[in-house]
Design a protein around this motif. Structure first.
Motif, PDB file in Angstrom:
ATOM      1  N   GLY A 188       0.827  -1.206   0.000  1.00 24.91           N
ATOM      2  CA  GLY A 188       0.000   0.000   0.000  1.00 24.91           C
ATOM      3  C   GLY A 188       0.855   1.247   0.000  1.00 24.91           C
ATOM      4  N   ASN A 189       0.241   2.373  -0.364  1.00 23.90           N
ATOM      5  CA  ASN A 189       0.918   3.672  -0.335  1.00 23.90           C
ATOM      6  C   ASN A 189       2.204   3.661  -1.167  1.00 23.90           C
ATOM      7  N   LEU A 190       2.159   3.116  -2.363  1.00 23.38           N
ATOM      8  CA  LEU A 190       3.332   3.056  -3.235  1.00 23.38           C
ATOM      9  C   LEU A 190       3.636   4.436  -3.802  1.00 23.38           C
ATOM     10  N   VAL A 191       4.877   4.887  -3.620  1.00 17.10           N
ATOM     11  CA  VAL A 191       5.323   6.168  -4.168  1.00 17.10           C
ATOM     12  C   VAL A 191       6.691   5.972  -4.825  1.00 17.10           C
ATOM     13  N   TYR A 192       6.994   6.862  -5.751  1.00 13.92           N
ATOM     14  CA  TYR A 192       8.313   6.834  -6.381  1.00 13.92           C
ATOM     15  C   TYR A 192       9.112   8.020  -5.862  1.00 13.92           C
ATOM     16  N   ASN A 193      10.255   7.744  -5.263  1.00 11.90           N
ATOM     17  CA  ASN A 193      11.143   8.770  -4.736  1.00 11.90           C
ATOM     18  C   ASN A 193      12.151   9.091  -5.845  1.00 11.90           C
ATOM     19  N   ALA A 219      15.749   7.643  -6.750  1.00  8.55           N
ATOM     20  CA  ALA A 219      15.450   6.674  -7.809  1.00  8.55           C
ATOM     21  C   ALA A 219      15.036   5.330  -7.231  1.00  8.55           C
ATOM     22  N   ARG A 220      13.972   5.358  -6.414  1.00  8.83           N
ATOM     23  CA  ARG A 220      13.480   4.101  -5.853  1.00  8.83           C
ATOM     24  C   ARG A 220      11.996   4.200  -5.519  1.00  8.83           C
ATOM     25  N   PRO A 222      14.352   2.102 -11.640  1.00  6.00           N
ATOM     26  CA  PRO A 222      13.941   3.293 -12.397  1.00  6.00           C
ATOM     27  C   PRO A 222      12.416   3.371 -12.471  1.00  6.00           C
ATOM     28  N   LEU A 223      11.919   4.533 -12.827  1.00  2.00           N
ATOM     29  CA  LEU A 223      10.490   4.759 -12.878  1.00  2.00           C
ATOM     30  C   LEU A 223       9.779   3.818 -13.856  1.00  2.00           C
TER      31      LEU A 223
END
Length: 103
Positions: A9-14, A18-19, A42-43
């Protein structure tokens, strides 16, 4: 300790690091265990690859005593309404008669 499939849950891209970062929840007999997890990728990484890495990182964190985690204890099963009152039709009639007499 029984465990169901983990929930991400709460998946975000930092982007700065780069993670991918997420909160992974394991449902166990002792309750839910939530562990923050990250995946260096990578995204445009494959969603399946990111999912496997997040779960793998969370599993490592589950056995690491120094890792941040939260635990939500399971709730005790709530008694059914009928059993919690312990009433029978006769008990209801007796209570009704007591109220009538008190009035």
């Amino acid at each position: 300790m029984a465990s169901s499939h983990p929930h991400i849950g709460n998946l975000v891209y930092n982007a700065a690091e780069a993670r991918f970062e997420a909160l992974v929840t394991f449902h166990t007999d002792e309750g839910r265990i939530r562990i923050p997890s990250s995946s260096d990728a990578p995204l445009d990484a494959s969603p399946e690859h990111v999912r496997k890495q997040l779960i793998s990182d969370a599993l490592i964190g589950r056995s690491d005593p120094g890792r941040v985690r939260s635990r939500v204890m399971p709730r005790a099963p709530e008694p059914s309404l009928r059993n919690s009152r312990g009433r029978t039709p006769l008990a209801g009639a007796i209570e009704w008669l007591r109220r009538l007499n008190a009035a």
